[in-house]
Design a protein around this motif. Structure first.
Motif, PDB file in Angstrom:
ATOM      1  N   VAL A 137       0.840  -1.196   0.000  1.00 32.74           N
ATOM      2  CA  VAL A 137       0.000   0.000   0.000  1.00 32.74           C
ATOM      3  C   VAL A 137       0.876   1.247   0.000  1.00 32.74           C
ATOM      4  O   VAL A 137       1.699   1.433   0.898  1.00 32.74           O
ATOM      5  CB  VAL A 137      -0.948   0.012   1.225  1.00 32.74           C
ATOM      6  N   MET A 138       0.700   2.107  -1.003  1.00 32.26           N
ATOM      7  CA  MET A 138       1.467   3.338  -1.086  1.00 32.26           C
ATOM      8  C   MET A 138       0.620   4.577  -0.760  1.00 32.26           C
ATOM      9  O   MET A 138       1.142   5.667  -0.584  1.00 32.26           O
ATOM     10  CB  MET A 138       2.049   3.485  -2.498  1.00 32.26           C
ATOM     11  N   THR A 139      -0.693   4.407  -0.682  1.00 37.15           N
ATOM     12  CA  THR A 139      -1.580   5.524  -0.356  1.00 37.15           C
ATOM     13  C   THR A 139      -1.390   5.932   1.101  1.00 37.15           C
ATOM     14  O   THR A 139      -1.418   5.070   1.993  1.00 37.15           O
ATOM     15  CB  THR A 139      -3.049   5.118  -0.584  1.00 37.15           C
ATOM     16  N   PRO A 140      -1.200   7.218   1.389  1.00 36.15           N
ATOM     17  CA  PRO A 140      -1.023   7.655   2.774  1.00 36.15           C
ATOM     18  C   PRO A 140      -2.279   7.380   3.605  1.00 36.15           C
ATOM     19  O   PRO A 140      -3.392   7.693   3.185  1.00 36.15           O
ATOM     20  CB  PRO A 140      -0.773   9.159   2.647  1.00 36.15           C
ATOM     21  N   LEU A 141      -2.093   6.802   4.776  1.00 36.29           N
ATOM     22  CA  LEU A 141      -3.208   6.487   5.656  1.00 36.29           C
ATOM     23  C   LEU A 141      -2.681   6.346   7.077  1.00 36.29           C
ATOM     24  O   LEU A 141      -1.669   5.673   7.305  1.00 36.29           O
ATOM     25  CB  LEU A 141      -3.870   5.176   5.219  1.00 36.29           C
ATOM     26  N   ASN A 142      -3.349   6.977   8.040  1.00 37.39           N
ATOM     27  CA  ASN A 142      -3.005   6.843   9.444  1.00 37.39           C
ATOM     28  C   ASN A 142      -3.888   5.774  10.073  1.00 37.39           C
ATOM     29  O   ASN A 142      -5.123   5.878  10.034  1.00 37.39           O
ATOM     30  CB  ASN A 142      -3.203   8.169  10.183  1.00 37.39           C
ATOM     31  N   VAL A 143      -3.247   4.742  10.635  1.00 29.21           N
ATOM     32  CA  VAL A 143      -3.978   3.632  11.243  1.00 29.21           C
ATOM     33  C   VAL A 143      -3.476   3.430  12.671  1.00 29.21           C
ATOM     34  O   VAL A 143      -2.279   3.208  12.879  1.00 29.21           O
ATOM     35  CB  VAL A 143      -3.808   2.331  10.431  1.00 29.21           C
TER      36      VAL A 143
END
Length: 371
Positions: free
Chosen positions: A294-300
């Motif tokens: 996954v290269m899409t920025p996402l805060n988890v």
């Protein structure tokens, strides 16, 4: 979590390494170097692709011989990520890879030889639109500088760099970047600080020969972190005695922690304790391995209990809070669903990938509307 970094970056001249802009406010590029035999084209191509798959912006390849130069040409045709050729001593190798489409030449003008040879390399770079990287290393300072300073020092590194820069200045060639690497954190930081005030060109950061995966990560994070916090640095390499793929991962994690890059998932996870309602460590290990693509920025956020879990989850794009009897998932700050422990990783991975798809679609919709 900051939407943008509070760091004010040093203003530098912009160059291009292939399609990647370096300096001039461009995102800090993350690079690594192959450790395969360059003559083994298939193995080197495979490693370059591995590095690209985990996010490498630029990859450096050692080209020590003319045979390696020919192999480099074949490698270049098989990959799309920009390639830097690492060349020492034989200027003819630089001329050949320039013909074969190299994206950047890493040289020390001082060890290329006579002025006419340096001029030939610079002319080839100019004619083909190729930038140069001047690489100074504490372990290979010129003998006269070793004698002058007695040992490697920040001042010696900078003097060596300026000596090489003068070569290019005399030839009116401004399209270069510079590194002044040392394995000693204090020496490297001091050298980069000095050089940053003396030239306008981009700086490539690195703590050279930093060590193994754990120790090298720590040393690099401290040294590079200091410089990056001060706004210094346009490209970075985390030099580890480990799989080069790990260099890219650590480099991106470093930049994400400072808000300087946002590629891929930014995990916020607790260290776990007896309050946890699911195995946080195993869950995190599995998620990081499964979601590397996954290269899409996402805060988890992945938090094991309700002490800090809801607060962290509400601030993230998606968050998991341990609960009894079921764990609670937050999406965009709001409670969304509950997950049982028996299929926790599978279910959470599916939700994260769904959120990634939604974010990608939203970005495409914005582009389509021309907002």
């Amino acid at each position: 979590m900051h939407a943008s970094s509070p760091i004010t970056r040093r203003q530098s001249r912009q160059i291009h390494v292939g399609s990647v802009p370096v300096g001039g406010g461009a995102p800090i590029a993350v690079q690594s170097m192959t450790n395969t035999d360059t003559l083994d084209v298939d193995a080197t191509v495979a490693q370059v692709r591995q590095l690209q798959d985990v996010g490498a912006d630029i990859v450096r390849v050692s080209v020590p011989t003319m045979d390696a130069a020919e192999a480099f040409g074949r490698i270049k045709r098989e990959v799309s990520v920009p390639l830097v050729a690492d060349i020492h001593f034989d200027y003819r190798i630089a001329l050949r890879v320039a013909e074969l489409g190299v994206d950047c030449l890493r040289i020390n003008p001082g060890n290329i030889g006579r002025e006419d040879r340096v001029q030939a390399v610079v002319s080839a770079a100019r004619d083909n639109g190729i930038p140069i990287r001047i690489g100074v290393n504490a372990g290979s300072l010129e003998k006269d500088l070793q004698k002058k300073y007695g040992e490697p020092t920040p001042e010696a590194l900078v003097e060596s760099a300026m000596r090489h820069i003068d070569h290019l200045d005399r030839l009116d060639f401004p399209d270069f970047k510079v590194s002044v690497k040392a394995s000693d954190v204090f020496m490297a930081v001091a050298a980069y600080r000095q050089l940053a005030t003396q030239i306008e060109q981009p700086l490539h950061l690195g703590i050279t020969e930093a060590g193994g995966l754990r120790s090298g990560t720590v040393k690099s994070s401290i040294g590079l972190g200091i410089l990056l916090m001060e706004g210094i640095g346009d490209t970075i390499r985390v030099s580890l005695a480990a799989d080069p793929v790990e260099e890219i991962k650590v480099g991106y994690d470093m930049l994400k922690s400072l808000g300087l890059r946002s590629k891929g998932i930014n995990f916020i996870a607790c260290p776990s304790c007896s309050r946890q309602n699911f195995d946080v460590i195993d869950t995190m290990n599995a998620l990081e391995e499964r979601l590397e693509d996954v290269m899409t920025p996402l805060n988890v956020a992945v938090i094991g209990c309700v002490v800090n879990g809801p607060g962290e989850a509400k601030e993230a794009d998606m968050g998991l809070t341990g609960g009894d009897p079921n764990n609670l998932v937050y999406i965009d700050g709001k409670p969304a669903s509950k997950l049982r422990n028996d299929h926790l990783v599978d279910d959470l991975e599916a939700l994260i990938r769904q959120k990634v798809r939604e974010k990608q679609q939203a970005e495409q919709d914005v582009i389509a509307r021309g907002d």
